[in-house]
Design a protein around this motif. Structure first.
Motif, PDB file in Angstrom:
ATOM      1  N   TYR A   1       0.834  -1.212   0.000  1.00  0.00           N
ATOM      2  CA  TYR A   1       0.000   0.000   0.000  1.00  0.00           C
ATOM      3  C   TYR A   1       0.868   1.261   0.000  1.00  0.00           C
ATOM      4  CZ  TYR A   1      -3.675  -3.331   1.424  1.00  0.00           C
ATOM      5  OH  TYR A   1      -4.540  -4.401   1.502  1.00  0.00           O
ATOM      6  N   LEU A   2       2.034   1.176   0.652  1.00  0.00           N
ATOM      7  CA  LEU A   2       2.948   2.329   0.643  1.00  0.00           C
ATOM      8  C   LEU A   2       3.355   2.645  -0.803  1.00  0.00           C
ATOM      9  CD1 LEU A   2       4.889   4.337   2.192  1.00  0.00           C
ATOM     10  CD2 LEU A   2       6.592   2.518   2.115  1.00  0.00           C
ATOM     11  N   PHE A   3       3.826   1.626  -1.532  1.00  0.00           N
ATOM     12  CA  PHE A   3       4.285   1.859  -2.904  1.00  0.00           C
ATOM     13  C   PHE A   3       3.123   2.196  -3.841  1.00  0.00           C
ATOM     14  CE2 PHE A   3       8.133  -0.448  -1.454  1.00  0.00           C
ATOM     15  CZ  PHE A   3       9.091   0.431  -1.920  1.00  0.00           C
TER      16      PHE A   3
ATOM     17  N   ARG B   1      -9.642  -6.031   2.769  1.00  0.00           N
ATOM     18  CA  ARG B   1     -10.120  -7.418   2.770  1.00  0.00           C
ATOM     19  C   ARG B   1     -10.105  -7.999   1.357  1.00  0.00           C
ATOM     20  NH1 ARG B   1     -13.030 -10.000   6.728  1.00  0.00           N
ATOM     21  NH2 ARG B   1     -13.418  -7.984   7.718  1.00  0.00           N
ATOM     22  N   ALA B   2     -10.366  -7.143   0.369  1.00  0.00           N
ATOM     23  CA  ALA B   2     -10.334  -7.636  -1.020  1.00  0.00           C
ATOM     24  C   ALA B   2      -8.938  -8.175  -1.343  1.00  0.00           C
ATOM     25  CB  ALA B   2     -10.716  -6.510  -1.983  1.00  0.00           C
ATOM     26  N   VAL B   3      -7.912  -7.504  -0.830  1.00  0.00           N
ATOM     27  CA  VAL B   3      -6.534  -7.969  -1.069  1.00  0.00           C
ATOM     28  C   VAL B   3      -6.302  -9.299  -0.339  1.00  0.00           C
ATOM     29  CG1 VAL B   3      -4.096  -7.413  -0.664  1.00  0.00           C
ATOM     30  CG2 VAL B   3      -5.660  -5.649  -1.531  1.00  0.00           C
TER      31      VAL B   3
ATOM     32  N   LEU C   1       0.021  -9.061  -7.064  1.00  0.00           N
ATOM     33  CA  LEU C   1      -0.585  -7.879  -6.422  1.00  0.00           C
ATOM     34  C   LEU C   1       0.215  -6.618  -6.762  1.00  0.00           C
ATOM     35  CD1 LEU C   1      -1.539  -9.488  -2.992  1.00  0.00           C
ATOM     36  CD2 LEU C   1      -3.140  -8.538  -4.681  1.00  0.00           C
ATOM     37  N   CYS C   2       1.557  -6.753  -6.816  1.00  0.00           N
ATOM     38  CA  CYS C   2       2.386  -5.603  -7.217  1.00  0.00           C
ATOM     39  C   CYS C   2       1.971  -5.123  -8.602  1.00  0.00           C
ATOM     40  CB  CYS C   2       3.869  -5.996  -7.265  1.00  0.00           C
ATOM     41  SG  CYS C   2       4.670  -6.030  -5.665  1.00  0.00           S
ATOM     42  N   ARG C   3       1.793  -6.061  -9.513  1.00  0.00           N
ATOM     43  CA  ARG C   3       1.438  -5.674 -10.888  1.00  0.00           C
ATOM     44  C   ARG C   3       0.078  -5.005 -10.924  1.00  0.00           C
ATOM     45  NH1 ARG C   3       3.997  -9.227 -15.351  1.00  0.00           N
ATOM     46  NH2 ARG C   3       2.300  -8.304 -16.509  1.00  0.00           N
ATOM     47  N   SER C   4      -0.897  -5.594 -10.236  1.00  0.00           N
ATOM     48  CA  SER C   4      -2.247  -5.028 -10.334  1.00  0.00           C
ATOM     49  C   SER C   4      -2.349  -3.690  -9.593  1.00  0.00           C
ATOM     50  CB  SER C   4      -3.292  -6.028  -9.837  1.00  0.00           C
ATOM     51  OG  SER C   4      -2.964  -6.463  -8.554  1.00  0.00           O
ATOM     52  N   LEU C   5      -1.508  -3.485  -8.589  1.00  0.00           N
ATOM     53  CA  LEU C   5      -1.557  -2.211  -7.853  1.00  0.00           C
ATOM     54  C   LEU C   5      -0.557  -1.184  -8.410  1.00  0.00           C
ATOM     55  CD1 LEU C   5      -1.855  -3.617  -4.198  1.00  0.00           C
ATOM     56  CD2 LEU C   5      -3.640  -2.397  -5.467  1.00  0.00           C
TER      57      LEU C   5
ATOM     58  N   VAL D   1       2.820  -1.384  -8.560  1.00  0.00           N
ATOM     59  CA  VAL D   1       4.010  -1.229  -7.703  1.00  0.00           C
ATOM     60  C   VAL D   1       5.256  -1.639  -8.493  1.00  0.00           C
ATOM     61  CG1 VAL D   1       5.157  -2.101  -5.612  1.00  0.00           C
ATOM     62  CG2 VAL D   1       2.701  -1.576  -5.579  1.00  0.00           C
ATOM     63  N   ASP D   2       6.208  -0.708  -8.627  1.00  0.00           N
ATOM     64  CA  ASP D   2       7.435  -0.991  -9.389  1.00  0.00           C
ATOM     65  C   ASP D   2       8.545  -1.599  -8.535  1.00  0.00           C
ATOM     66  OD1 ASP D   2       6.449  -0.096 -11.779  1.00  0.00           O
ATOM     67  OD2 ASP D   2       7.050   1.984 -11.406  1.00  0.00           O
ATOM     68  N   ALA D   3       8.478  -1.387  -7.228  1.00  0.00           N
ATOM     69  CA  ALA D   3       9.515  -1.952  -6.342  1.00  0.00           C
ATOM     70  C   ALA D   3       9.345  -3.473  -6.289  1.00  0.00           C
ATOM     71  CB  ALA D   3       9.370  -1.368  -4.941  1.00  0.00           C
ATOM     72  N   ARG D   4      10.446  -4.156  -5.920  1.00  0.00           N
ATOM     73  CA  ARG D   4      10.342  -5.602  -5.717  1.00  0.00           C
ATOM     74  C   ARG D   4       9.924  -5.836  -4.260  1.00  0.00           C
ATOM     75  NH1 ARG D   4      15.806  -8.377  -7.872  1.00  0.00           N
ATOM     76  NH2 ARG D   4      16.695  -6.298  -8.036  1.00  0.00           N
ATOM     77  N   VAL D   5       8.728  -6.349  -4.064  1.00  0.00           N
ATOM     78  CA  VAL D   5       8.246  -6.651  -2.708  1.00  0.00           C
ATOM     79  C   VAL D   5       8.323  -8.171  -2.545  1.00  0.00           C
ATOM     80  CG1 VAL D   5       6.348  -6.424  -1.065  1.00  0.00           C
ATOM     81  CG2 VAL D   5       6.718  -4.639  -2.808  1.00  0.00           C
TER      82      VAL D   5
END
Ligand code: GDP
Length: 306
Positions: free
Chosen positions: A58-60, A99-101, A122-126, A128-132
């Motif tokens: 959520y931060l990214f 909750r959806a996540v 989830l990174c892709r759909s949100l 997020v470019d960083a590697r989580v």
């Protein structure tokens, strides 16, 4: 902006995310990898709760509620409230979008995807470019023993609000945790690893306990930041947890846990017990500007050693 530099952070869900918030203003997200603690994960309300991963996601994604450092800003709680009304034991207030996540992650895991794959999706759909990167792909759970009762860390901290005495901290796992290939690769490709000011017992140690992590760190330049100022944590139950490990809740107590692999240790300027060789900085990140200030000072230390 710094010239292209790859940094891997080891993170829990509050202290280190505050530091990453600052680092993001100085680096591109694509130059950041975050190895995240998963020992606070649990199946909850039909979903898969991975609180530290979600705070980082959520931060990214620009969604994080930075007043609490968990959940999605402006989320609603209709499902949580209705579940309580129909008698479910919803001891954690999970927001509707949050909750959806949890449900999406649970669905992916149930289809046989690993936690690393689910997090990547989830990174892709949100966006997020960083590697989580979850620390490992098998279950590890921090349990708290209080008297004759053994409870999940979330039960201790959220249900009981940390009010019961801790007799032991137990890490439960079916198989010895092994750091994922993605984690080892990210560390290997980094100019430096930053162990952020997260809880040493419940956030950083579970990562260090994954096979392969300490060896990977020993090859890298590592900066570690104390989550304690004087003899108290900035927030949360770290003092009681350190006491359960017979360690002082101080920068020195933290340094003793990290000294084997740490090149530069950062303690707060207010600390009256300077550790030889440590750098003293203002580590209290009360707002974004202070997070940027601390991140800038740490990146300068890394630059100096490049
Ligand atoms: P958790 O997963 O929510 O427990 O979060 P973390 O383990 O990532 O962070 C909790 C730790 O962050 C606590 O021990 C706090 O003392 C520390 N912390 C929170 N904010 C700050 C800050 O501004 N500065 C420093 N130095 N530590 C902080």
């Amino acid at each position: 902006m710094y010239c292209v530099m790859m940094i891997t952070f080891l993170s829990g869900g509050t202290g280190t995310p505050k530091l990453i918030r600052g680092a993001r203003r100085l680096m591109n997200d694509a130059e950041i990898a975050v190895v995240v603690n998963t020992a606070e994960d649990m199946w909850f309300g039909g979903g898969h709760l991975s609180p530290d991963i979600d705070t980082i996601l959520y931060l990214f994604a620009g969604l994080l509620d930075t007043s609490r450092w968990w959940g999605i800003e402006g989320d609603t709680f209709a499902t949580h409230e209705f579940l309580r009304r129909i008698g479910e034991d919803e001891f954690i207030a999970v927001g509707d979008r949050d909750r959806a996540v949890l449900l999406a992650r649970a669905a992916m895991l149930s289809r046989g995807r690993t936690l690393t794959e689910a997090t990547h999706a989830l990174c892709r759909s949100l966006g997020v470019d960083a590697r989580v990167l979850p620390m490992c792909d098998t279950g590890v759970t921090t349990m708290i023993r209080s008297g004759t009762t053994c409870m999940h860390f979330q039960e201790y901290w959220v249900r009981h609000r940390g009010s019961v005495p801790i007799d032991a901290v137990i890490r439960e796992c079916a198989a010895a945790p092994v750091a994922t290939g993605e984690v080892i690769r990210a560390i290997g490709e980094s100019d430096a690893v930053v162990v952020g000011p997260s809880n040493p017992v419940t956030s950083i140690s579970p990562i260090l306990e994954c096979e392969g992590i300490r060896e990977a760190l020993s090859d890298r330049f590592v900066v570690a930041v104390s989550p304690f100022i004087g003899d108290a944590p900035v927030s949360g139950p770290a003092a009681a947890l350190m006491a359960a490990w017979n360690r002082p809740s101080t920068a020195r107590g933290t340094y003793d846990l990290y000294r084997d692999f740490t090149d530069v240790f950062v303690q707060d300027i207010r600390d009256g017990d300077p550790i030889p060789g440590a750098v003293q900085l203002d580590t209290l990140m009360t707002d974004e500007e202070k997070s940027i200030g601390l991140a800038e000072a740490i990146l300068a230390v890394v630059e100096e050693h490049r």
